[in-house]
Design a protein around this motif. Structure first.
Motif, PDB file in Angstrom:
ATOM      1  N   THR A   1      -5.305  -3.428 -22.035  1.00 37.20           N
ATOM      2  CA  THR A   1      -4.974  -2.866 -23.341  1.00 37.20           C
ATOM      3  C   THR A   1      -3.469  -2.768 -23.559  1.00 37.20           C
ATOM      4  OG1 THR A   1      -7.008  -1.579 -23.397  1.00 37.20           O
ATOM      5  CG2 THR A   1      -5.197  -0.801 -24.757  1.00 37.20           C
ATOM      6  N   ARG A   2      -2.798  -2.298 -22.531  1.00 40.53           N
ATOM      7  CA  ARG A   2      -1.339  -2.170 -22.663  1.00 40.53           C
ATOM      8  C   ARG A   2      -0.685  -3.536 -22.820  1.00 40.53           C
ATOM      9  NH1 ARG A   2       1.574   1.971 -18.662  1.00 40.53           N
ATOM     10  NH2 ARG A   2       3.327   1.299 -19.922  1.00 40.53           N
ATOM     11  N   LEU A   3      -1.201  -4.503 -22.080  1.00 47.80           N
ATOM     12  CA  LEU A   3      -0.661  -5.853 -22.214  1.00 47.80           C
ATOM     13  C   LEU A   3      -0.886  -6.369 -23.637  1.00 47.80           C
ATOM     14  CD1 LEU A   3      -1.796  -7.289 -18.772  1.00 47.80           C
ATOM     15  CD2 LEU A   3       0.567  -7.178 -19.587  1.00 47.80           C
ATOM     16  N   SER A   4      -2.059  -6.090 -24.180  1.00 50.37           N
ATOM     17  CA  SER A   4      -2.359  -6.514 -25.548  1.00 50.37           C
ATOM     18  C   SER A   4      -1.403  -5.867 -26.528  1.00 50.37           C
ATOM     19  CB  SER A   4      -3.785  -6.122 -25.925  1.00 50.37           C
ATOM     20  OG  SER A   4      -4.693  -6.631 -24.985  1.00 50.37           O
ATOM     21  N   SER A   5      -1.225  -4.578 -26.332  1.00 50.40           N
ATOM     22  CA  SER A   5      -0.338  -3.813 -27.202  1.00 50.40           C
ATOM     23  C   SER A   5       1.088  -4.356 -27.145  1.00 50.40           C
ATOM     24  CB  SER A   5      -0.390  -2.350 -26.767  1.00 50.40           C
ATOM     25  OG  SER A   5       0.575  -1.612 -27.441  1.00 50.40           O
ATOM     26  N   LEU A   6       1.503  -4.637 -25.927  1.00 50.40           N
ATOM     27  CA  LEU A   6       2.843  -5.186 -25.717  1.00 50.40           C
ATOM     28  C   LEU A   6       3.021  -6.497 -26.486  1.00 50.40           C
ATOM     29  CD1 LEU A   6       5.518  -5.228 -23.985  1.00 50.40           C
ATOM     30  CD2 LEU A   6       4.215  -6.556 -22.335  1.00 50.40           C
ATOM     31  N   LEU A   7       2.029  -7.355 -26.375  1.00 53.83           N
ATOM     32  CA  LEU A   7       2.131  -8.660 -27.035  1.00 53.83           C
ATOM     33  C   LEU A   7       2.075  -8.514 -28.553  1.00 53.83           C
ATOM     34  CD1 LEU A   7      -0.047 -10.730 -24.547  1.00 53.83           C
ATOM     35  CD2 LEU A   7       2.432 -10.789 -24.818  1.00 53.83           C
ATOM     36  N   ARG A   8       1.392  -7.485 -29.024  1.00 51.68           N
ATOM     37  CA  ARG A   8       1.376  -7.231 -30.471  1.00 51.68           C
ATOM     38  C   ARG A   8       2.765  -6.814 -30.960  1.00 51.68           C
ATOM     39  NH1 ARG A   8      -3.710  -4.722 -29.637  1.00 51.68           N
ATOM     40  NH2 ARG A   8      -2.715  -2.697 -29.492  1.00 51.68           N
ATOM     41  N   ASN A   9       3.475  -6.145 -30.066  1.00 54.11           N
ATOM     42  CA  ASN A   9       4.805  -5.671 -30.432  1.00 54.11           C
ATOM     43  C   ASN A   9       5.870  -6.764 -30.416  1.00 54.11           C
ATOM     44  OD1 ASN A   9       4.501  -2.935 -31.036  1.00 54.11           O
ATOM     45  ND2 ASN A   9       4.228  -2.482 -28.866  1.00 54.11           N
ATOM     46  N   TYR A  10       5.503  -7.895 -29.922  1.00 56.97           N
ATOM     47  CA  TYR A  10       6.454  -9.004 -29.857  1.00 56.97           C
ATOM     48  C   TYR A  10       6.222  -9.874 -31.076  1.00 56.97           C
ATOM     49  CZ  TYR A  10       8.751 -13.191 -27.997  1.00 56.97           C
ATOM     50  OH  TYR A  10       9.566 -14.278 -27.814  1.00 56.97           O
ATOM     51  N   ASP A  11       7.227  -9.972 -31.941  1.00 56.26           N
ATOM     52  CA  ASP A  11       6.922 -10.658 -33.194  1.00 56.26           C
ATOM     53  C   ASP A  11       7.200 -12.154 -33.205  1.00 56.26           C
ATOM     54  OD1 ASP A  11       9.445  -9.701 -33.026  1.00 56.26           O
ATOM     55  OD2 ASP A  11       9.293  -8.364 -34.762  1.00 56.26           O
ATOM     56  N   ALA A  12       7.879 -12.658 -32.191  1.00 56.18           N
ATOM     57  CA  ALA A  12       8.113 -14.106 -32.178  1.00 56.18           C
ATOM     58  C   ALA A  12       6.880 -14.842 -31.647  1.00 56.18           C
ATOM     59  CB  ALA A  12       9.324 -14.420 -31.319  1.00 56.18           C
ATOM     60  N   VAL A  13       6.910 -16.130 -31.811  1.00 56.57           N
ATOM     61  CA  VAL A  13       5.781 -16.950 -31.369  1.00 56.57           C
ATOM     62  C   VAL A  13       5.868 -17.206 -29.868  1.00 56.57           C
ATOM     63  CG1 VAL A  13       4.610 -19.165 -31.679  1.00 56.57           C
ATOM     64  CG2 VAL A  13       5.775 -18.074 -33.617  1.00 56.57           C
ATOM     65  N   ILE A  14       4.726 -17.154 -29.207  1.00 50.12           N
ATOM     66  CA  ILE A  14       4.699 -17.510 -27.791  1.00 50.12           C
ATOM     67  C   ILE A  14       4.290 -18.968 -27.701  1.00 50.12           C
ATOM     68  CG2 ILE A  14       3.697 -16.982 -25.543  1.00 50.12           C
ATOM     69  CD1 ILE A  14       2.939 -14.232 -26.698  1.00 50.12           C
ATOM     70  N   ASP A  15       5.226 -19.806 -27.266  1.00 48.10           N
ATOM     71  CA  ASP A  15       4.923 -21.241 -27.275  1.00 48.10           C
ATOM     72  C   ASP A  15       4.789 -21.814 -25.865  1.00 48.10           C
ATOM     73  OD1 ASP A  15       7.478 -21.136 -26.380  1.00 48.10           O
ATOM     74  OD2 ASP A  15       8.383 -22.199 -28.071  1.00 48.10           O
ATOM     75  N   GLY A  16       4.838 -20.921 -24.887  1.00 48.42           N
ATOM     76  CA  GLY A  16       4.645 -21.392 -23.519  1.00 48.42           C
ATOM     77  C   GLY A  16       5.922 -21.903 -22.872  1.00 48.42           C
ATOM     78  N   LYS A  17       6.976 -21.899 -23.640  1.00 50.95           N
ATOM     79  CA  LYS A  17       8.236 -22.376 -23.065  1.00 50.95           C
ATOM     80  C   LYS A  17       9.135 -21.202 -22.745  1.00 50.95           C
ATOM     81  CE  LYS A  17       8.257 -26.748 -25.554  1.00 50.95           C
ATOM     82  NZ  LYS A  17       7.744 -26.489 -26.925  1.00 50.95           N
ATOM     83  N   ALA A  18       9.841 -21.302 -21.647  1.00 51.36           N
ATOM     84  CA  ALA A  18      10.763 -20.240 -21.265  1.00 51.36           C
ATOM     85  C   ALA A  18      11.659 -20.735 -20.141  1.00 51.36           C
ATOM     86  CB  ALA A  18       9.991 -19.008 -20.825  1.00 51.36           C
ATOM     87  N   ASP A  19      12.735 -20.038 -19.956  1.00 47.74           N
ATOM     88  CA  ASP A  19      13.618 -20.331 -18.831  1.00 47.74           C
ATOM     89  C   ASP A  19      13.153 -19.482 -17.651  1.00 47.74           C
ATOM     90  OD1 ASP A  19      15.534 -20.680 -16.972  1.00 47.74           O
ATOM     91  OD2 ASP A  19      17.237 -20.155 -18.267  1.00 47.74           O
ATOM     92  N   PHE A  20      12.327 -20.099 -16.804  1.00 52.01           N
ATOM     93  CA  PHE A  20      11.716 -19.339 -15.712  1.00 52.01           C
ATOM     94  C   PHE A  20      12.734 -18.818 -14.707  1.00 52.01           C
ATOM     95  CE2 PHE A  20       8.527 -22.385 -17.213  1.00 52.01           C
ATOM     96  CZ  PHE A  20       7.569 -21.484 -17.645  1.00 52.01           C
ATOM     97  N   GLY A  21      13.880 -19.464 -14.686  1.00 54.06           N
ATOM     98  CA  GLY A  21      14.936 -19.043 -13.767  1.00 54.06           C
ATOM     99  C   GLY A  21      15.436 -17.637 -14.059  1.00 54.06           C
ATOM    100  N   LEU A  22      15.144 -17.136 -15.252  1.00 50.41           N
ATOM    101  CA  LEU A  22      15.620 -15.794 -15.605  1.00 50.41           C
ATOM    102  C   LEU A  22      14.764 -14.700 -14.979  1.00 50.41           C
ATOM    103  CD1 LEU A  22      16.362 -16.404 -19.400  1.00 50.41           C
ATOM    104  CD2 LEU A  22      18.023 -16.174 -17.535  1.00 50.41           C
ATOM    105  N   LEU A  23      13.582 -15.086 -14.511  1.00 50.90           N
ATOM    106  CA  LEU A  23      12.700 -14.090 -13.911  1.00 50.90           C
ATOM    107  C   LEU A  23      13.064 -13.897 -12.445  1.00 50.90           C
ATOM    108  CD1 LEU A  23       9.352 -15.200 -15.595  1.00 50.90           C
ATOM    109  CD2 LEU A  23      10.860 -13.330 -16.248  1.00 50.90           C
ATOM    110  N   LYS A  24      14.003 -13.016 -12.228  1.00 50.21           N
ATOM    111  CA  LYS A  24      14.554 -12.853 -10.888  1.00 50.21           C
ATOM    112  C   LYS A  24      14.041 -11.610 -10.176  1.00 50.21           C
ATOM    113  CE  LYS A  24      18.907 -15.314 -11.515  1.00 50.21           C
ATOM    114  NZ  LYS A  24      19.271 -15.310 -12.959  1.00 50.21           N
TER     115      LYS A  24
END
Length: 594
Positions: free
Chosen positions: A484-507
């Motif tokens: 539920t919290r994950l769902s809520s979190l994603l609702r709060n994110y207004d940009a589109v999730i396109d599956g692309k990201a700079d994975f190197g930032l996840l440190k």
RNA sequence: GCGCCCGUAGCUCAAUUGGAUAGAGCAACGGAUUUCUAAUCCGUAGGUUGUGCGUUCGAUUCGCACCGGGCGUACCA
């Protein structure tokens, strides 16, 4: 599915050490401390084992063997030698020798990238596979007895069986769920006798099955004083089996009443079946089977009964016919198994039935084997521990039983109490109360290894804390809450999730830990299927949920840095996907809010 | 009596199938809330893995014996 990191490590290590990949694979474990890496191999000890085994063959003493082993090379040295041969590559970032072990750290960036991309790309399919394509698994589960209340004992079979069915489904198997209704047998004689003697149709009103059960309990009390009742019951059942109209009518009446109640419970639990071919379905099919067994010379008469002697296999005989000619449970199971093989041509036939019936399954599997059915080896008794009530085995005969519906109702009621003051529509609250209450009960039954006995205790089943009005700890609601919290979190994110990201930032360390959990999800499903063990998924989801809970406590996910936010949101999306997929496999509803 | 299963922190359970310093939850105590849902998170305390031998470089895991509990042991299912 294969763990490419592990595979890669094994392959390299096999090359360096001259051992087979198979052999190296068996030495892989996880280091005690996460800081030491993700994979450890005890391969350096292999030489030691080999040498000492060799010497043992030559009848050398233990100390001598050890001396000769250490004289050549000790594990520590070997580990260092092997480690030094590794070079950083795509999958492995470093390898280190620690006390005779070869420890590998995997490339964090790579794990994150692979797992997040896979979860994003496959969504609700992530974790599933096609390994079972073209194969059929038949599952016999739930299988309650008609005219008996649906107790929490049957809950286990129902919930475990339904979970296994979904698990096999997700691996691409064709599955057939069979509710092998206990709608045949001497107990109907008992019930009918009781009903005719003391029953009253008018009293059947709202809870007919409960009423019938009272009669059943009364029968057993009375029959202790009056053994003649046993004879009457047997005679009644025999008449039913021979097709008498009057008996048939009453039997059908009982059956109809029961099915109505059962389907209400199955609806609550979200369980359905592909076949309801119960014991009575095989009533007219047993004759030929008995003939076949007789033709094969497997049967013989003993004390008036028809048996298959299993003495050579250390078992008591399997009874096919009682002295009075009536058939038994084993007869129906043997017949049903053969029929199912002809009907479905299964690769596996799985019986989700309590541990107390172990002997029965060993017996009739053996009979199938003796009858030359080579598929007998594909029959599995997936046993589970009994539910005891205050230390006592539950018994419908003595009226000692906890009704499943009471448990569910109570769980739902507790949840209603929690959501009472929430600001949402009454309908929504009710949906949540049901999903969470039932989720709590289901999870409680799936969280431990199935073989464990469970002592039913109202206090602890749900881990409900009346002071804070919440479910705590390792519970279904905890998993639902995380989702539920994950769902809520994603609702709060207004940009589109396109599956692309700079994975190197996840440190962050947890970002890697979570990704690693996500990465192994498909393997967990396979293991659960292989071992018929839904608890592997339960435990896995707890691990994942607790890691994520810790994560967003420490880390801000939606923040000022757009790129970082994008990467973290993708992580959350992947985690939500896996939580939802896992919960669905268990039969627990993933909620958007609660 | 015989067979099968179980015995891990006070309680309920894990432990990658023989690997390194045995981990979680609950209960107890202490802490965190201007919140991306506190049904949450962090910390403290808690162990001779029933007992004793044995196998092994290495045992909660395998073998034997014993103790304790459960289930089963031909006309219930």
């Amino acid at each position: 599915m294969q763990d490419v990191f592990r595979q890669h490590f094994v392959k390299k290590l096999a090359g360096f050490s001259g051992k087979s990949e198979e052999e190296i694979n068996r030495t892989i474990s996880r280091p005690p401390d996460a800081a030491m890496g993700e994979y450890a191999s005890s391969a350096p000890f292999l030489t030691l084992t080999a040498i000492s085994n060799q010497n043992k063959d030559k009848l050398l003493g233990l100390s001598e063997a050890y001396e000769s082993a250490s004289a050549q090379k000790n594990p520590k040295q070997i580990a260092e030698e092997l480690s030094s041969k590794f070079q950083q590559d795509e999958f492995i970032s470093s390898v280190e020798a620690v006390g005779g072990y070869v420890n590998a750290r995997i490339n964090r960036h790579k794990v994150i990238e692979i797992s997040l991309q896979a979860a994003f790309a496959e969504k609700e399919k992530y974790g599933s596979s096609s390994t079972g394509n073209g194969k059929t698994v038949v599952l016999d589960f739930s299988s309650p007895n008609i005219a008996k209340p649906f107790g929490i004992g049957h809950l286990r079979s129902t919930v475990i069986g339904a979970a296994l069915k979904r698990i096999y489904d997700s691996l691409g198997y064709k599955t057939v769920g069979i509710n092998f209704l206990g709608d045949w047998g001497t107990q109907f004689g008992k019930l009918a006798v009781a009903f005719q003697k003391w029953g009253d149709e008018a009293k059947m009103g709202d809870g007919p099955v409960e009423y019938l059960n009272e009669l059943y309990v009364k029968y057993h009390e009375e029959s202790e004083k009056n053994p003649a009742l046993e004879q009457e019951a047997r005679a009644w059942f025999l008449r039913l089996e021979q097709g008498n109209k009057e008996e048939r009518r009453l039997w059908e009446h009982f059956k109809e009443l029961s099915l109505k109640e059962f389907s209400r419970i199955y609806d609550l639990l979200g369980v359905s079946f592909d076949s309801y071919a119960g014991e009575s379905f095989f009533n007219d099919k047993m004759g030929p089977v008995i003939d076949e067994l007789a033709r094969l010379g497997l049967t013989k008469e003993s004390q008036g009964a028809l048996i298959v002697d299993l003495e050579p296999y250390g078992m008591t005989p399997c009874l096919l016919k009682k002295a009075d000619g009536a058939t038994l449970y084993a007869t129906r199971d043997i017949t049903a198994a053969m029929w199912r093989y002809n009907e479905y041509g299964f690769d596996k036939l799985v019986y989700v039935v309590g541990s107390d019936q172990k002997l029965h399954f060993r017996q009739f599997f053996k009979v199938l084997e003796l009858a030359g059915k080579n598929w007998a080896k594909n029959c599995y008794h997936v046993n589970f521990g009994l539910i005891r009530f205050k230390g006592e085995k539950m018994s419908t005969r003595r009226g000692k039983i906890v009704m499943l519906e009471d448990v569910l109702d109570r769980a739902i009621e507790l949840t209603r109490e929690i959501v009472k003051d929430r600001e949402m529509s009454a309908d929504k609250k009710e949906v949540i109360a049901k999903a969470v209450g039932i989720g709590a009960v289901i999870f409680n039954d799936l969280k431990n290894k199935r073989a464990k006995d469970v002592d039913f205790d109202w206090q602890t089943v749900l881990n409900y804390d009346s002071e804070t009005k919440s479910f705590k700890g390792e519970t279904g609601p905890y998993l639902q809450y995380t989702h539920t919290r994950l769902s809520s979190l994603l609702r709060n994110y207004d940009a589109v999730i396109d599956g692309k990201a700079d994975f190197g930032l996840l440190k962050e360390d947890l970002e890697f830990q979570i990704s690693r959990e996500l990465y192994r999800f498909p393997q967990v499903i396979e293991d659960a299927a292989e071992q018929f063990e839904p608890s592997l998924i339960s435990n896995y989801l707890i691990d994942l949920a607790s890691k994520f809970s810790r994560y967003w406590h420490d880390v801000r996910i939606i923040g000022s840095d757009n790129e970082l936010t994008k990467a973290r949101i993708l992580l959350a999306f992947a985690a939500k996907t896996v939580m939802a997929n896992g919960l669905n496999l268990l039969g627990i509803a993933p909620l958007e809010e609660m």
